[in-house]
Design a protein around this motif. Structure first.
Motif, short mmCIF file in Angstrom:
data_model
loop_
_atom_site.label_atom_id
_atom_site.label_comp_id
_atom_site.label_asym_id
_atom_site.label_seq_id
_atom_site.Cartn_x
_atom_site.Cartn_y
_atom_site.Cartn_z
N GLY A 121 0.80 -1.22 0.00
CA GLY A 121 0.00 0.00 0.00
C GLY A 121 0.83 1.27 0.00
O GLY A 121 0.30 2.36 -0.21
N GLY A 122 2.11 1.13 0.23
CA GLY A 122 3.00 2.27 0.28
C GLY A 122 3.47 2.70 -1.09
O GLY A 122 3.04 2.18 -2.13
N SER A 123 4.40 3.67 -1.10
CA SER A 123 4.89 4.27 -2.35
C SER A 123 6.41 4.34 -2.34
O SER A 123 7.04 4.45 -1.29
N LEU A 124 6.96 4.31 -3.54
CA LEU A 124 8.38 4.56 -3.77
C LEU A 124 8.51 5.32 -5.08
O LEU A 124 7.67 5.16 -5.98
N ARG A 125 9.56 6.11 -5.20
CA ARG A 125 9.87 6.76 -6.47
C ARG A 125 11.27 6.36 -6.90
O ARG A 125 12.24 6.63 -6.20
N LEU A 126 11.33 5.70 -8.04
CA LEU A 126 12.61 5.32 -8.62
C LEU A 126 13.10 6.43 -9.55
O LEU A 126 12.30 7.06 -10.24
N SER A 127 14.41 6.62 -9.56
CA SER A 127 15.02 7.59 -10.46
C SER A 127 16.01 6.89 -11.37
O SER A 127 16.70 5.96 -10.95
N CYS A 128 16.09 7.38 -12.59
CA CYS A 128 17.08 6.88 -13.56
C CYS A 128 17.79 8.11 -14.12
O CYS A 128 17.16 8.95 -14.75
N THR A 129 19.08 8.17 -13.86
CA THR A 129 19.87 9.31 -14.34
C THR A 129 20.86 8.82 -15.38
O THR A 129 21.60 7.86 -15.15
N ALA A 130 20.87 9.50 -16.51
CA ALA A 130 21.73 9.10 -17.62
C ALA A 130 22.89 10.07 -17.77
O ALA A 130 22.73 11.27 -17.55
N SER A 131 24.02 9.57 -18.15
CA SER A 131 25.18 10.40 -18.45
C SER A 131 25.83 9.89 -19.72
O SER A 131 25.61 8.75 -20.14
N GLY A 132 26.60 10.75 -20.34
CA GLY A 132 27.31 10.34 -21.54
C GLY A 132 26.85 11.05 -22.78
O GLY A 132 27.60 11.20 -23.73
N ARG A 133 25.57 11.45 -22.81
CA ARG A 133 25.07 12.24 -23.92
C ARG A 133 23.74 12.85 -23.52
O ARG A 133 23.14 12.43 -22.54
N THR A 134 23.29 13.80 -24.30
CA THR A 134 22.02 14.46 -24.01
C THR A 134 20.87 13.67 -24.61
O THR A 134 20.95 13.25 -25.76
N PHE A 135 19.86 13.47 -23.81
CA PHE A 135 18.69 12.75 -24.28
C PHE A 135 17.72 13.73 -24.92
O PHE A 135 17.20 14.60 -24.27
N ASN A 136 17.48 13.60 -26.19
CA ASN A 136 16.52 14.45 -26.88
C ASN A 136 15.41 13.60 -27.48
O ASN A 136 14.29 13.64 -27.02
N ASN A 137 15.72 12.84 -28.49
CA ASN A 137 14.72 12.03 -29.17
C ASN A 137 14.88 10.58 -28.75
O ASN A 137 15.13 9.71 -29.58
N CYS A 138 14.72 10.32 -27.47
CA CYS A 138 14.97 8.97 -26.96
C CYS A 138 13.73 8.43 -26.26
O CYS A 138 12.76 9.15 -26.05
N ALA A 139 13.81 7.18 -25.92
CA ALA A 139 12.80 6.56 -25.06
C ALA A 139 13.50 5.97 -23.86
O ALA A 139 14.60 5.42 -23.98
N VAL A 140 12.87 6.08 -22.71
CA VAL A 140 13.40 5.49 -21.49
C VAL A 140 12.31 4.60 -20.91
O VAL A 140 11.13 4.98 -20.89
N ALA A 141 12.71 3.44 -20.47
CA ALA A 141 11.74 2.47 -19.96
C ALA A 141 12.21 1.90 -18.63
O ALA A 141 13.40 1.95 -18.30
N TRP A 142 11.27 1.36 -17.92
CA TRP A 142 11.54 0.56 -16.73
C TRP A 142 11.07 -0.87 -16.99
O TRP A 142 9.96 -1.08 -17.48
N PHE A 143 11.96 -1.79 -16.66
CA PHE A 143 11.64 -3.20 -16.70
C PHE A 143 11.88 -3.76 -15.30
O PHE A 143 12.52 -3.12 -14.46
N ARG A 144 11.39 -4.96 -15.05
CA ARG A 144 11.67 -5.62 -13.79
C ARG A 144 11.88 -7.10 -14.03
O ARG A 144 11.35 -7.67 -14.98
#
Length: 124
Positions: free
Chosen positions: A15-38
């Motif tokens: 019933g609780g909550s969490l917030r996951l973060s994904c931080t990218a480095s190496g290049r600028t994200f402009n026309n990209c897609a980011v996904a979460w898998f488990r």
């Protein structure tokens, strides 16, 4: 080279909550897609949610619709997964993935870059 780093996992009661973060480095994200898998031990990696940065179009696995929200962060190259109403079945390792020129695909093979994963544990 693109590097993805996940954070925000942990232990939470059902019933609780969490917030996951994904931080990218190496290049600028402009026309990209980011996904979460488990991926749970002994099981295949499964799609959770994805966002296409340029349009902010999103896609979700049916089991998380209405509970999880994927979004772009204000900080550059940061993507969030807000997880509410967590269930014990959500317990597993969550991975961030990036497709530099893609759309919000649910297909694992469309993503070229992957993070190391962050553990989410939901107790009953």
């Amino acid at each position: 080279q693109v590097r993805l780093v996940e954070s925000g996992g942990g232990l939470v009661q059902a019933g609780g909550s969490l917030r996951l973060s994904c931080t990218a480095s190496g290049r600028t994200f402009n026309n990209c897609a980011v996904a979460w898998f488990r991926q749970a031990p002994g099981k295949e990696r499964e799609f959770v949610a994805a966002i296409r940065w340029i349009t902010e179009t999103t896609r979700y696995q049916d089991s998380v619709k209405g509970r999880f929200t994927i979004s772009r962060g204000i900080a550059p190259n940061t993507t969030y997964l807000q997880m509410n109403s967590l269930e014990p079945e959500d317990t597993t390792v969550y991975y961030c993935a990036a497709d530099l020129w893609g759309s919000e695909s649910p297909t694992i093979y469309d993503y070229e870059y992957w993070g190391q994963g962050t553990q989410v544990t939901v107790s009953s």
